[in-house]
Each structure stands twice: as structure tokens, then as C-alpha cells.
Scaffold this active site. Structure first.
Site, PDB file in Angstrom:
ATOM      1  N   LYS A   1       0.827  -1.210   0.000  1.00 15.14           N
ATOM      2  CA  LYS A   1       0.000   0.000   0.000  1.00 15.14           C
ATOM      3  C   LYS A   1       0.862   1.260   0.000  1.00 15.14           C
ATOM      4  CE  LYS A   1      -4.021  -2.254   2.021  1.00 15.14           C
ATOM      5  NZ  LYS A   1      -5.162  -2.121   2.957  1.00 15.14           N
TER       6      LYS A   1
ATOM      7  N   TYR B   1     -12.485  -2.621  -4.158  1.00 18.21           N
ATOM      8  CA  TYR B   1     -13.065  -2.588  -2.814  1.00 18.21           C
ATOM      9  C   TYR B   1     -14.598  -2.514  -2.863  1.00 18.21           C
ATOM     10  CZ  TYR B   1      -8.498  -2.091  -0.505  1.00 18.21           C
ATOM     11  OH  TYR B   1      -7.227  -2.310  -0.011  1.00 18.21           O
TER      12      TYR B   1
ATOM     13  N   ASN C   1      -2.554  -0.503   6.803  1.00 19.71           N
ATOM     14  CA  ASN C   1      -2.116  -1.828   7.255  1.00 19.71           C
ATOM     15  C   ASN C   1      -1.170  -2.523   6.265  1.00 19.71           C
ATOM     16  OD1 ASN C   1      -3.949  -2.398   5.323  1.00 19.71           O
ATOM     17  ND2 ASN C   1      -5.348  -3.561   6.599  1.00 19.71           N
TER      18      ASN C   1
ATOM     19  N   HIS D   1      -2.205  -5.480   0.890  1.00 25.42           N
ATOM     20  CA  HIS D   1      -3.440  -6.155   0.492  1.00 25.42           C
ATOM     21  C   HIS D   1      -3.063  -7.543  -0.018  1.00 25.42           C
ATOM     22  CE1 HIS D   1      -7.180  -7.231  -1.518  1.00 25.42           C
ATOM     23  NE2 HIS D   1      -6.411  -7.661  -2.505  1.00 25.42           N
TER      24      HIS D   1
ATOM     25  N   GLU E   1      -8.454 -10.623  -9.171  1.00 22.14           N
ATOM     26  CA  GLU E   1      -7.527  -9.535  -8.801  1.00 22.14           C
ATOM     27  C   GLU E   1      -6.237  -9.572  -9.624  1.00 22.14           C
ATOM     28  OE1 GLU E   1      -7.115  -9.720  -4.520  1.00 22.14           O
ATOM     29  OE2 GLU E   1      -9.046  -8.721  -4.222  1.00 22.14           O
TER      30      GLU E   1
HETATM   31  P1  ADP Z   1      -8.349  -7.120   4.286  1.00 28.05           P
HETATM   32  O1  ADP Z   1      -7.486  -6.079   3.604  1.00 28.05           O
HETATM   33  O2  ADP Z   1      -7.701  -7.609   5.568  1.00 28.05           O
HETATM   34  O3  ADP Z   1      -8.751  -8.246   3.364  1.00 28.05           O
HETATM   35  P2  ADP Z   1     -11.022  -5.890   4.015  1.00 28.05           P
HETATM   36  O4  ADP Z   1     -11.133  -6.465   2.641  1.00 28.05           O
HETATM   37  O5  ADP Z   1     -12.154  -6.101   4.959  1.00 28.05           O
HETATM   38  O6  ADP Z   1      -9.692  -6.396   4.782  1.00 28.05           O
HETATM   39  O7  ADP Z   1     -10.820  -4.315   3.910  1.00 28.05           O
HETATM   40  C1  ADP Z   1     -10.028  -3.750   2.910  1.00 28.05           C
HETATM   41  C2  ADP Z   1      -9.225  -2.608   3.510  1.00 28.05           C
HETATM   42  O8  ADP Z   1     -10.098  -1.586   3.967  1.00 28.05           O
HETATM   43  C3  ADP Z   1      -8.398  -2.996   4.734  1.00 28.05           C
HETATM   44  O9  ADP Z   1      -7.166  -3.613   4.403  1.00 28.05           O
HETATM   45  C4  ADP Z   1      -8.229  -1.664   5.429  1.00 28.05           C
HETATM   46  O10 ADP Z   1      -7.213  -0.885   4.817  1.00 28.05           O
HETATM   47  C5  ADP Z   1      -9.577  -1.004   5.169  1.00 28.05           C
HETATM   48  N1  ADP Z   1     -10.528  -1.274   6.261  1.00 28.05           N
HETATM   49  C6  ADP Z   1     -11.293  -2.372   6.460  1.00 28.05           C
HETATM   50  N2  ADP Z   1     -12.034  -2.268   7.582  1.00 28.05           N
HETATM   51  C7  ADP Z   1     -11.707  -1.059   8.121  1.00 28.05           C
HETATM   52  C8  ADP Z   1     -12.137  -0.341   9.285  1.00 28.05           C
HETATM   53  N3  ADP Z   1     -13.040  -0.855  10.142  1.00 28.05           N
HETATM   54  N4  ADP Z   1     -11.579   0.880   9.513  1.00 28.05           N
HETATM   55  C9  ADP Z   1     -10.697   1.407   8.660  1.00 28.05           C
HETATM   56  N5  ADP Z   1     -10.256   0.799   7.532  1.00 28.05           N
HETATM   57  C10 ADP Z   1     -10.758  -0.423   7.273  1.00 28.05           C
END
Ligand code: ADP
Length: 155
Positions: free
Chosen positions: A11, A51, A114, A117, A128
Site C-alpha cells: 500500500k 473494494y 495496514n 493487500h 484480482e
Molecule cells: P483485508 O485487507 O484484511 O482483506 P477488508 O477487505 O475487509 O480487509 O478491507 C479492505 C481494507 O479496507 C483494509 O485492508 C483496510 O485498509 C480497510 N478497512 C477495512 N475495515 C476497516 C475499518 N473498520 N476501519 C478502517 N479501515 C478499514
């Protein structure tokens, strides 16, 4: 056991914080095989698709903006059970809750920021990989380490 391919995005925060090498090293040293890699500036359009499962969330636009704040590094990694192996290496979404030793646990203090992805299943991975790579950008090359990475009956 068949090999799988999975899509990983480093990211914008990872690029800005100078952590690209650290994170790539986690996948390399595990024994995963790199099939494709490029630096990309993402758009609102591709992120709305990527997303789409978050479209109803209040933070949808904020997450997309964060993913456009700098380039990302898109990568395709291959290996036996690669999708699950990569998700385990990354750790859970919330970096504060992720265990030390995982990528998010070691490099992130945030739910949103975080680091990485990673595709969450075989169907998602196929879609993807196609979203971020043209077929000719994915290379089939033989790893010299293959016979030392797997037993004969593992793949
Ligand atoms: P992952 O990336 O772990 O597969 P998700 O697909 O649920 O998780 O979400 C995509 C991205 O959206 C996350 O990696 C994170 O950057 C953001 N995200 C998800 N849930 C939250 C939240 N509750 N608050 C802030 N950002 C979030």
C-alpha cells in the site's frame, strides 16, 4: 498439491515509509515464487471495483483515497497454498491486533494503514490478478531453489 497464484499490493504507506524491501523479504524468505511486480498509481475507478465489498461502509472513500495517496507495488506470488500462506504472513486487518511476526503486526499501528493487500480466496485471486496484470506481465520462470523448497510429492 497444486500451486496457486495470489495478488499482493504494497500500500502507499508502505512505499512512503520505505518498507517495500522489508515486506518483499517476508514473501521471498518464506519460499514463495515471484511471477510479476510493478509500481502503479491506482485510480478511483479501479479501487471502486477492487473494494466493491466495502461500498456501503462509511470509510469507503477514505480507504480509496489512502490507496491513491502514493504509488502501490503490485505483485503476483506463487506457491502451494499461496493464497492462505500469504494471508497468514500478513496477519489480520487491524495492524494493532495483528501478532508480532506477521507483516501487519510488525509494521502497522492502524486498521486502515495496514501495509499490504492480499487476495482472500481462489476466485478473488483470479479476478484480482487479472485486474492488475496483463497476461504477458506474469512470467513463468524456473526457480533453482524449487527442489529445496518442496518435497517431490508436494507439487
Ligand atoms: P483485508 O485487507 O484484511 O482483506 P477488508 O477487505 O475487509 O480487509 O478491507 C479492505 C481494507 O479496507 C483494509 O485492508 C483496510 O485498509 C480497510 N478497512 C477495512 N475495515 C476497516 C475499518 N473498520 N476501519 C478502517 N479501515 C478499514
Amino acid at each position: 498439491m497444486a500451486k496457486e497464484r495470489t495478488l499482493v499490493l504494497l500500500k502507499p504507506g508502505t512505499v512512503q515509509r520505505g518498507l517495500i524491501g522489508n515486506v518483499i523479504n517476508r514473501f521471498e524468505r518464506k519460499g514463495l515464487h515471484l511471477c510479476g511486480m510493478k509500481l502503479m498509481q491506482l485510480t478511483d475507478e479501479v479501487l471502486s471495483e477492487h473494494y466493491a465489498h466495502l461500498a456501503e461502509k462509511p470509510f469507503f472513500q477514505r480507504v480509496k483515497n489512502s490507496m491513491m495517496a502514493a504509488p502501490v507495488v503490485a505483485m503476483c506470488w506463487e506457491g502451494v497454498d499461496a493464497i492462505e500462506v500469504v494471508r497468514t504472513l500478513c496477519g489480520p486487518t487491524n495492524g494493532r491486533a495483528a501478532a508480532p511476526g506477521t507483516i501487519r503486526g510488525d509494521f502497522s499501528m492502524s486498521f486502515q494503514e495496514n501495509i499490504v493487500h492480499a487476495s482472500d480466496g481462489p476466485e478473488t485471486a483470479a479476478v484480482e490478478i487479472k485486474r492488475f496484470f496483463k497476461p504477458e506481465e506474469l512470467l513463468d520462470w524456473g526457480s533453482c531453489a524449487h527442489g529445496f523448497t518442496y518435497a517431490n510429492d508436494e507439487c
